[in-house]
Scaffold this motif. Structure first.
Motif, PDB file in Angstrom:
ATOM      1  N   GLY A  79      -5.529 -19.061  -7.442  1.00  0.00           N
ATOM      2  CA  GLY A  79      -5.483 -17.605  -7.413  1.00  0.00           C
ATOM      3  C   GLY A  79      -6.836 -16.934  -7.347  1.00  0.00           C
ATOM      4  N   ASN A  80      -7.909 -17.700  -7.227  1.00  0.00           N
ATOM      5  CA  ASN A  80      -9.238 -17.107  -7.088  1.00  0.00           C
ATOM      6  C   ASN A  80      -9.387 -16.481  -5.706  1.00  0.00           C
ATOM      7  N   ILE A  81     -10.005 -15.307  -5.652  1.00  0.00           N
ATOM      8  CA  ILE A  81     -10.139 -14.588  -4.381  1.00  0.00           C
ATOM      9  C   ILE A  81     -11.249 -15.212  -3.535  1.00  0.00           C
ATOM     10  N   LEU A  82     -10.907 -15.532  -2.294  1.00  0.00           N
ATOM     11  CA  LEU A  82     -11.870 -16.067  -1.330  1.00  0.00           C
ATOM     12  C   LEU A  82     -12.269 -15.011  -0.297  1.00  0.00           C
ATOM     13  N   ALA A  83     -11.368 -14.094  -0.018  1.00  0.00           N
ATOM     14  CA  ALA A  83     -11.659 -12.993   0.913  1.00  0.00           C
ATOM     15  C   ALA A  83     -10.791 -11.815   0.511  1.00  0.00           C
ATOM     16  N   SER A  84     -11.399 -10.630   0.446  1.00  0.00           N
ATOM     17  CA  SER A  84     -10.651  -9.442   0.028  1.00  0.00           C
ATOM     18  C   SER A  84     -11.264  -8.211   0.673  1.00  0.00           C
ATOM     19  N   SER A  85     -10.438  -7.190   0.839  1.00  0.00           N
ATOM     20  CA  SER A  85     -10.915  -5.915   1.403  1.00  0.00           C
ATOM     21  C   SER A  85     -11.193  -4.946   0.266  1.00  0.00           C
ATOM     22  N   ARG A  86     -12.455  -4.629   0.064  1.00  0.00           N
ATOM     23  CA  ARG A  86     -12.850  -3.713  -1.001  1.00  0.00           C
ATOM     24  C   ARG A  86     -12.771  -2.269  -0.517  1.00  0.00           C
ATOM     25  N   LEU A  87     -12.281  -1.390  -1.400  1.00  0.00           N
ATOM     26  CA  LEU A  87     -12.298   0.035  -1.090  1.00  0.00           C
ATOM     27  C   LEU A  87     -13.705   0.566  -1.346  1.00  0.00           C
ATOM     28  N   LEU A  88     -14.256   1.196  -0.343  1.00  0.00           N
ATOM     29  CA  LEU A  88     -15.625   1.702  -0.430  1.00  0.00           C
ATOM     30  C   LEU A  88     -15.666   3.156   0.022  1.00  0.00           C
ATOM     31  N   LYS A  89     -16.809   3.750  -0.113  1.00  0.00           N
ATOM     32  CA  LYS A  89     -17.023   5.106   0.374  1.00  0.00           C
ATOM     33  C   LYS A  89     -18.218   5.138   1.316  1.00  0.00           C
ATOM     34  N   ARG A  90     -18.152   6.078   2.239  1.00  0.00           N
ATOM     35  CA  ARG A  90     -19.247   6.311   3.178  1.00  0.00           C
ATOM     36  C   ARG A  90     -19.651   7.781   3.090  1.00  0.00           C
ATOM     37  N   VAL A  91     -20.947   8.058   3.071  1.00  0.00           N
ATOM     38  CA  VAL A  91     -21.434   9.442   2.976  1.00  0.00           C
ATOM     39  C   VAL A  91     -21.877   9.902   4.363  1.00  0.00           C
ATOM     40  N   ILE A  92     -21.237  10.969   4.840  1.00  0.00           N
ATOM     41  CA  ILE A  92     -21.550  11.546   6.153  1.00  0.00           C
ATOM     42  C   ILE A  92     -22.146  12.935   5.944  1.00  0.00           C
ATOM     43  N   LEU A  93     -23.278  13.190   6.578  1.00  0.00           N
ATOM     44  CA  LEU A  93     -23.921  14.502   6.489  1.00  0.00           C
ATOM     45  C   LEU A  93     -23.790  15.257   7.814  1.00  0.00           C
ATOM     46  N   ASP A  94     -23.689  16.583   7.707  1.00  0.00           N
ATOM     47  CA  ASP A  94     -23.752  17.456   8.885  1.00  0.00           C
ATOM     48  C   ASP A  94     -25.124  18.138   8.855  1.00  0.00           C
ATOM     49  N   SER A 118     -35.542  14.424   4.617  1.00  0.00           N
ATOM     50  CA  SER A 118     -35.883  15.613   5.393  1.00  0.00           C
ATOM     51  C   SER A 118     -36.201  15.255   6.844  1.00  0.00           C
ATOM     52  N   THR A 119     -36.915  14.140   7.033  1.00  0.00           N
ATOM     53  CA  THR A 119     -37.266  13.694   8.390  1.00  0.00           C
ATOM     54  C   THR A 119     -36.021  13.313   9.181  1.00  0.00           C
ATOM     55  N   LEU A 120     -35.092  12.569   8.548  1.00  0.00           N
ATOM     56  CA  LEU A 120     -33.855  12.158   9.225  1.00  0.00           C
ATOM     57  C   LEU A 120     -33.033  13.369   9.653  1.00  0.00           C
ATOM     58  N   LEU A 121     -32.931  14.347   8.759  1.00  0.00           N
ATOM     59  CA  LEU A 121     -32.166  15.550   9.079  1.00  0.00           C
ATOM     60  C   LEU A 121     -32.815  16.336  10.217  1.00  0.00           C
ATOM     61  N   ALA A 122     -34.148  16.417  10.195  1.00  0.00           N
ATOM     62  CA  ALA A 122     -34.869  17.156  11.241  1.00  0.00           C
ATOM     63  C   ALA A 122     -34.651  16.519  12.609  1.00  0.00           C
ATOM     64  N   LYS A 123     -34.668  15.179  12.667  1.00  0.00           N
ATOM     65  CA  LYS A 123     -34.439  14.476  13.940  1.00  0.00           C
ATOM     66  C   LYS A 123     -33.051  14.767  14.493  1.00  0.00           C
ATOM     67  N   LYS A 124     -32.068  14.792  13.607  1.00  0.00           N
ATOM     68  CA  LYS A 124     -30.705  15.069  14.051  1.00  0.00           C
ATOM     69  C   LYS A 124     -30.535  16.521  14.497  1.00  0.00           C
ATOM     70  N   ARG A 130     -24.356  16.688  14.680  1.00  0.00           N
ATOM     71  CA  ARG A 130     -23.666  17.100  13.454  1.00  0.00           C
ATOM     72  C   ARG A 130     -23.129  15.893  12.690  1.00  0.00           C
ATOM     73  N   TYR A 131     -23.684  14.714  13.001  1.00  0.00           N
ATOM     74  CA  TYR A 131     -23.146  13.491  12.377  1.00  0.00           C
ATOM     75  C   TYR A 131     -24.295  12.581  11.950  1.00  0.00           C
ATOM     76  N   LEU A 132     -24.412  12.364  10.661  1.00  0.00           N
ATOM     77  CA  LEU A 132     -25.439  11.461  10.131  1.00  0.00           C
ATOM     78  C   LEU A 132     -24.841  10.628   8.992  1.00  0.00           C
ATOM     79  N   PRO A 133     -24.429   9.364   9.289  1.00  0.00           N
ATOM     80  CA  PRO A 133     -23.949   8.482   8.208  1.00  0.00           C
ATOM     81  C   PRO A 133     -25.148   8.008   7.382  1.00  0.00           C
ATOM     82  N   ILE A 134     -25.326   8.582   6.228  1.00  0.00           N
ATOM     83  CA  ILE A 134     -26.546   8.353   5.450  1.00  0.00           C
ATOM     84  C   ILE A 134     -26.409   7.179   4.479  1.00  0.00           C
TER      85      ILE A 134
END
Length: 629
Positions: A79-94, A118-124, A130-134
């Protein structure tokens, strides 16, 4: 207080109330007209050009909602887990909605350098993106999530420069009020400040990531998922239909005839989450074998290594390969490091086949395998010469000595007493050239040519693992199960609760297998070729093997070789059967003096893997008692 002149016109109060009510009604109609106009414009702009307004309206009122199925887990036998799908979050900036005033607080919440953010936002913003997965793959317990949720609730003072007029003096204001002049201040940019929340400029989206807790040790067996979360290789790919499940799809449709006002969902595809798969693998045993294989490949400078461990009923307890990559590291991908050599590579097994030649001869009464029986090795047979071996072992040796010293000429002498048909039928019953059905998409079943096409040399070389046959390591391991099943051979099993053919194939009789197992005990001793495999206090049987690798269709005695070791423990009623293979080891050492050997063989390379793996297994398995040996 009523104004006196209204008394003269009592209907005027009524008239004034009327106009207020009429203004309110006009306002309502104006608002409804504005909403209708907006909806009409939205419909007319609904994507697909060339459609009528009615068709566009229908498209807008019909939606397909998809619910993603969760991928099933892969588990080991405990019953030990060898492969599993973890619930995660992704942060997206506009970037277009993030005012500079938000950047200090946002950088702190994201645990990022403020200047870098600040530099990453300025480039976008420069490209109006309107899409920056940070941030990606954030676990639900990561402090970043808590920080962002708290930051989104905060109000930050945001100032926006807007065009306006400079202030004028009080005198000018008075003169403007009595219409004596019209003076305005100079046009300037004025800061308009207010407290705002960052709002939809920061979005937290749910994500999943396939996670492999056992890292590289399981990679060639399990495989991994691709960028679309579908199985790319190994178990993940082979059982994709079971693991993936079915996404649920609901058709949302506006029906104006319905008594229920809006959206009546119709299920077009039922949501079915992926099923879990349980393997027969034991993660502890898998780890011991992987660590030993990795260490041996590096120490002996081999190209690669692989091993398989079976239980007596044919369950696969471990299936390891090295080199292997960590499937959690998406920056690494080398296809050869996900290659399951245990199943996919066909090889000539060399001297690990000698016990079966002796078993067949003993079963047919061609030999007795007793200490008093001597096999003549004084004469050359075919290309096998006697000079060197006669000087070393004498003109005649026992079957025990043939196996103990892995004597080719002695083995061929015994095979001369067997027919081609008998050898072919026995090798065929042992499963060589037949599929195992473990991971069909990657298995290479090898080959076994029909005896009608054999020459005399084919039968002779077959007796010590060359000639008209080749096999994969799992097939070879399965053949050794006869020593744990009184001469019978079960099917191999990798998936628990799967229906397998439980019928055993009886190949040799019990008396013969017990006798040859007893002789193989001497191989794993200080006097035998498998001296490295012996473990103090335990009875071990085994057989070494060394096979020249065919390169461009030819062999080179001083060139590349494969080394093997096949072993089982304990000798009577074996509980663990293990096969080891190393490809082209280049540096091997003697046991006592640790002196560099001229050649690498199964005795000084593959046997070491068996020894180091079994030490760990036996230490943790209290059901196998130590002997006085």
């Amino acid at each position: 207080m009523k104004i006196p002149f209204l008394k003269k016109f009592p209907g005027l109060e009524k008239v004034q109330g009327y106009w207020r009510r009429q203004g309110f009604v006009k306002f309502i109609f104006t608002a409804l007209f504005a909403i209708f106009s907006y909806q009409a414009i939205s419909i007319s702009n609904t994507h697909k050009p060339g459609l009528s307004v009615q068709e566009r309206a229908h498209n807008q009122a019909n939606k397909l909602q998809t619910n993603t199925a969760r991928r099933g887990d892969i588990l080991d036998r405990n019953g030990n887990i060898l492969a599993s799908s973890r619930l995660l979050k992704r942060v997206i900036l506009d970037p277009m909605l993030i005012d500079p005033a938000f950047i200090p607080g946002l950088a702190q919440a994201l645990n990022m350098n403020e200047e870098k953010l600040s530099t990453l936002l300025a480039k976008k913003r420069a490209i109006k993106s309107r899409y920056l997965p940070i941030k990606k793959n954030i676990t639900l317990t990561d402090p970043i999530l808590e920080n962002l949720i708290a930051f989104k609730k905060q109000r930050v003072r945001v100032c926006i420069k807007k065009p306006g007029h400079a202030k004028i003096s009080l005198t000018d204001k008075i003169l403007n009020a009595i219409n004596w002049q019209s003076v305005t201040g100079e046009k300037i940019m004025i800061n308009r400040c207010s407290k705002k929340r960052i709002g939809q400029a920061v979005v937290l989206r749910q994500d999943t990531q396939r996670y492999y807790p056992k890292s590289a040790s399981m990679a060639p067996l399990l495989g991994r998922v691709n960028s679309e979360n579908k199985g790319g290789s190994g178990i993940e790919a082979e059982f994709e239909n079971v693991l993936a499940g079915v996404d649920g799809k609901n058709h949302l449709n506006f029906l104006n005839k319905s008594s229920k006002a809006y959206f009546n969902p119709q299920v077009t595809d039922q949501l079915l989450h992926g099923q879990n798969i349980e393997l027969t693998i034991d993660t502890d045993i898998q780890y011991y074998a992987y660590a030993a294989i990795k260490k041996s490949v590096l120490k002996h400078e081999a190209n690669s290594g692989s091993a398989i461990i079976l239980s007596p009923n044919g369950e696969v307890l471990a299936m390891v390969n090295y080199p292997a990559d960590d499937p959690n590291d998406k920056s690494l991908y080398n296809p050869s490091h996900y290659r399951n050599r245990v199943l996919s590579d066909k090889v000539e097994p060399g001297s690990t086949m000698k016990p079966f030649t002796m078993l067949l001869a003993l079963d047919q009464g061609k030999i007795s395998a007793e200490d008093g029986e001597l096999i003549d090795v004084s004469k050359s047979i075919g290309h096998l010469k006697t000079n060197r071996e006669v000087r070393k072992y004498g003109d005649a040796i026992t079957v025990k000595k043939i196996l103990e010293k892995s004597h080719n000429l002695g083995t061929v002498n015994v095979s001369e007493r067997l027919s081609k048909e008998a050898m072919y039928n026995t090798w065929n019953k042992l499963g060589f050239s037949h599929p195992l059905g473990l991971i069909p998409s990657i298995e290479n079943s090898g080959s076994l040519r029909h005896y009608s096409s054999w020459g005399m040399m084919d039968k002779r070389t077959l007796s010590f693992g060359y000639g008209p046959m080749n096999t994969n390591l799992a097939q070879l391991a399965r053949a050794y199960l006869v020593f744990a099943n009184q001469g019978a051979m079960p099917s191999l099993k990798l998936i628990k609760n799967m229906v397998y053919n439980e019928e055993k194939v009886q190949i040799f009789n019990k008396k013969s297998t017990d006798k040859i197992a007893e002789l193989l005990d001497s191989v794993a001793s200080n006097d035998g070729s498998g001296y490295w495999s012996s473990i103090k206090g335990y009875s071990i049987a085994g057989k070494t093997g060394t096979a020249e690798m065919s390169i461009n269709g030819s062999y080179d005695k001083n060139g590349a070789q494969r080394t093997f070791f096949a072993g089982f423990v304990p000798v009577k009623k074996p509980k663990y059967i293990m096969l080891v293979r190393l490809d082209h080891p280049k540096k091997c050492y003697s046991k006592g003096k640790k002196k560099l050997k001229r050649n690498c063989q199964g005795s000084n390379s593959a046997a070491i893997v068996f020894n180091e793996t079994m030490k760990h297994i036996l230490t943790n398995d209290k059901s196998i008692k130590m002997s006085l040996r």
